[in-house]
Design a protein around this motif. Structure first.
Motif, PDB file in Angstrom:
ATOM      1  N   TRP A  62       0.814  -1.219   0.000  1.00  0.00           N
ATOM      2  CA  TRP A  62       0.000   0.000   0.000  1.00  0.00           C
ATOM      3  C   TRP A  62       0.846   1.267   0.000  1.00  0.00           C
ATOM      4  N   TYR A  63       2.179   1.132   0.120  1.00  0.00           N
ATOM      5  CA  TYR A  63       3.044   2.307   0.200  1.00  0.00           C
ATOM      6  C   TYR A  63       4.391   1.978  -0.416  1.00  0.00           C
ATOM      7  N   TRP A  64       4.951   2.948  -1.145  1.00  0.00           N
ATOM      8  CA  TRP A  64       6.279   2.809  -1.758  1.00  0.00           C
ATOM      9  C   TRP A  64       7.002   4.131  -1.619  1.00  0.00           C
ATOM     10  N   ARG A  65       8.295   4.049  -1.253  1.00  0.00           N
ATOM     11  CA  ARG A  65       9.098   5.268  -1.102  1.00  0.00           C
ATOM     12  C   ARG A  65      10.532   4.977  -1.502  1.00  0.00           C
ATOM     13  N   ASN A  66      11.134   5.954  -2.197  1.00  0.00           N
ATOM     14  CA  ASN A  66      12.562   5.903  -2.500  1.00  0.00           C
ATOM     15  C   ASN A  66      13.121   7.302  -2.253  1.00  0.00           C
ATOM     16  N   ASP A  67      13.985   7.403  -1.234  1.00  0.00           N
ATOM     17  CA  ASP A  67      14.529   8.709  -0.851  1.00  0.00           C
ATOM     18  C   ASP A  67      15.506   9.260  -1.881  1.00  0.00           C
ATOM     19  N   TYR A  68      16.186   8.406  -2.625  1.00  0.00           N
ATOM     20  CA  TYR A  68      17.167   8.876  -3.601  1.00  0.00           C
ATOM     21  C   TYR A  68      16.509   9.623  -4.766  1.00  0.00           C
ATOM     22  N   VAL A  69      15.259   9.274  -5.068  1.00  0.00           N
ATOM     23  CA  VAL A  69      14.554   9.951  -6.159  1.00  0.00           C
ATOM     24  C   VAL A  69      13.406  10.824  -5.647  1.00  0.00           C
ATOM     25  N   HIS A  92     -12.230   7.861   4.684  1.00  0.00           N
ATOM     26  CA  HIS A  92     -12.665   7.096   3.521  1.00  0.00           C
ATOM     27  C   HIS A  92     -11.496   6.268   2.995  1.00  0.00           C
ATOM     28  N   TYR A  93     -11.806   5.036   2.626  1.00  0.00           N
ATOM     29  CA  TYR A  93     -10.797   4.157   2.028  1.00  0.00           C
ATOM     30  C   TYR A  93     -10.583   4.585   0.579  1.00  0.00           C
ATOM     31  N   VAL A  94      -9.324   4.858   0.226  1.00  0.00           N
ATOM     32  CA  VAL A  94      -8.971   5.262  -1.131  1.00  0.00           C
ATOM     33  C   VAL A  94      -8.115   4.169  -1.743  1.00  0.00           C
ATOM     34  N   PHE A  95      -8.496   3.708  -2.914  1.00  0.00           N
ATOM     35  CA  PHE A  95      -7.784   2.640  -3.614  1.00  0.00           C
ATOM     36  C   PHE A  95      -7.472   3.127  -5.027  1.00  0.00           C
ATOM     37  N   LEU A  96      -6.189   3.305  -5.314  1.00  0.00           N
ATOM     38  CA  LEU A  96      -5.751   3.736  -6.640  1.00  0.00           C
ATOM     39  C   LEU A  96      -5.312   2.484  -7.405  1.00  0.00           C
ATOM     40  N   GLN A 129      -4.504   1.441 -10.555  1.00  0.00           N
ATOM     41  CA  GLN A 129      -3.318   1.314 -11.420  1.00  0.00           C
ATOM     42  C   GLN A 129      -2.027   1.446 -10.617  1.00  0.00           C
ATOM     43  N   LEU A 130      -1.985   2.348  -9.656  1.00  0.00           N
ATOM     44  CA  LEU A 130      -0.798   2.491  -8.826  1.00  0.00           C
ATOM     45  C   LEU A 130      -0.592   1.244  -7.963  1.00  0.00           C
ATOM     46  N   HIS A 131      -1.699   0.691  -7.454  1.00  0.00           N
ATOM     47  CA  HIS A 131      -1.594  -0.542  -6.674  1.00  0.00           C
ATOM     48  C   HIS A 131      -1.035  -1.676  -7.532  1.00  0.00           C
ATOM     49  N   GLU A 132      -1.481  -1.780  -8.764  1.00  0.00           N
ATOM     50  CA  GLU A 132      -0.949  -2.804  -9.666  1.00  0.00           C
ATOM     51  C   GLU A 132       0.550  -2.605  -9.893  1.00  0.00           C
ATOM     52  N   GLN A 133       1.006  -1.352 -10.017  1.00  0.00           N
ATOM     53  CA  GLN A 133       2.442  -1.073 -10.135  1.00  0.00           C
ATOM     54  C   GLN A 133       3.180  -1.525  -8.880  1.00  0.00           C
ATOM     55  N   HIS A 134       2.602  -1.258  -7.716  1.00  0.00           N
ATOM     56  CA  HIS A 134       3.223  -1.673  -6.458  1.00  0.00           C
ATOM     57  C   HIS A 134       3.308  -3.194  -6.369  1.00  0.00           C
ATOM     58  N   VAL A 135       2.253  -3.876  -6.803  1.00  0.00           N
ATOM     59  CA  VAL A 135       2.256  -5.348  -6.786  1.00  0.00           C
ATOM     60  C   VAL A 135       3.341  -5.878  -7.719  1.00  0.00           C
ATOM     61  N   ARG A 136       3.445  -5.323  -8.917  1.00  0.00           N
ATOM     62  CA  ARG A 136       4.485  -5.773  -9.862  1.00  0.00           C
ATOM     63  C   ARG A 136       5.886  -5.495  -9.317  1.00  0.00           C
ATOM     64  N   PHE A 137       6.092  -4.307  -8.756  1.00  0.00           N
ATOM     65  CA  PHE A 137       7.392  -3.990  -8.180  1.00  0.00           C
ATOM     66  C   PHE A 137       7.720  -4.957  -7.045  1.00  0.00           C
ATOM     67  N   ALA A 138       6.729  -5.226  -6.173  1.00  0.00           N
ATOM     68  CA  ALA A 138       6.952  -6.130  -5.042  1.00  0.00           C
ATOM     69  C   ALA A 138       7.346  -7.527  -5.524  1.00  0.00           C
ATOM     70  N   LYS A 139       6.719  -8.010  -6.585  1.00  0.00           N
ATOM     71  CA  LYS A 139       7.059  -9.339  -7.125  1.00  0.00           C
ATOM     72  C   LYS A 139       8.486  -9.355  -7.655  1.00  0.00           C
ATOM     73  N   THR A 140       8.875  -8.310  -8.365  1.00  0.00           N
ATOM     74  CA  THR A 140      10.241  -8.231  -8.891  1.00  0.00           C
ATOM     75  C   THR A 140      11.244  -8.133  -7.752  1.00  0.00           C
ATOM     76  N   GLU A 191       7.323   9.333  -2.999  1.00  0.00           N
ATOM     77  CA  GLU A 191       6.551   8.665  -1.960  1.00  0.00           C
ATOM     78  C   GLU A 191       5.146   8.465  -2.507  1.00  0.00           C
ATOM     79  N   GLN A 192       4.642   7.217  -2.469  1.00  0.00           N
ATOM     80  CA  GLN A 192       3.347   6.908  -3.074  1.00  0.00           C
ATOM     81  C   GLN A 192       2.501   6.031  -2.152  1.00  0.00           C
ATOM     82  N   TRP A 193       1.200   6.338  -2.077  1.00  0.00           N
ATOM     83  CA  TRP A 193       0.225   5.486  -1.405  1.00  0.00           C
ATOM     84  C   TRP A 193      -0.733   4.980  -2.469  1.00  0.00           C
ATOM     85  N   SER A 194      -0.861   3.669  -2.596  1.00  0.00           N
ATOM     86  CA  SER A 194      -1.833   3.126  -3.544  1.00  0.00           C
ATOM     87  C   SER A 194      -3.137   2.742  -2.844  1.00  0.00           C
TER      88      SER A 194
END
Length: 138
Positions: A79-86, A99-103, A105-116, A89-92
């Motif tokens: 649900w969260y991704w951060r890289n200090d060098y670049v 209210h629950y917010v679900f993004l 396409q960003l969540h799908e990017q986070h899932v793909r990054f997590a798998k890699t 900071e993102q919340w999917s």
């Protein structure tokens, strides 16, 4: 994130105060820690991060936050991704003004990054070098 789940299992599972620091040269150290707050769905949450240093400051490269779910078997949902060098900071998934917010396409990017990232951690041997007697603090 099967590699992270394997490490958590070796460490005795998630619990409040969990803190694991895995040194696996030549790679950046990996830190896995239980978060004080639950994730956006109210489930236990962990932070997983590689840390580097720049000008004396610790830098996340990257950090991801996951909820630990058990429906259908243990799994981690990002649900969260951060890289200090670049400076990104993102919340999917998040709670915004009660209210629950679900993004999607960003969540799908986070899932793909997590798998890699998980595959890289597996290939780099982080689970194999993890020794619960050496790497657990707190």
């Amino acid at each position: 994130m099967q590699t992270i789940l394997d490490i958590l299992k070796k460490a005795g599972g998630w619990h409040p105060g969990l803190y694991l620091k895995i040194d696996n040269a030549p790679y950046m150290e990996l830190v896995i820690e239980a978060m004080d707050e639950s994730g956006p769905m109210g489930l236990p949450a962990i932070s997983v991060a590689h840390y580097g240093e720049q000008n004396g400051d610790l830098m996340r490269d990257p950090e991801m936050c996951f909820e630990l779910g058990f429906a259908g078997g243990a799994h981690l949902d990002p649900w969260y991704w951060r890289n200090d060098y670049v400076a990104v900071e993102q919340w999917s998934r998040n709670i915004v003004r009660d209210h629950y917010v679900f993004l999607f396409q960003l969540h799908e990017q986070h899932v793909r990054f997590a798998k890699t990232w998980d595959n890289n951690l597996r290939l780099q041997g982080f689970s194999e070098v993890f020794d619960p007697h050496k790497h657990i603090r707190g």
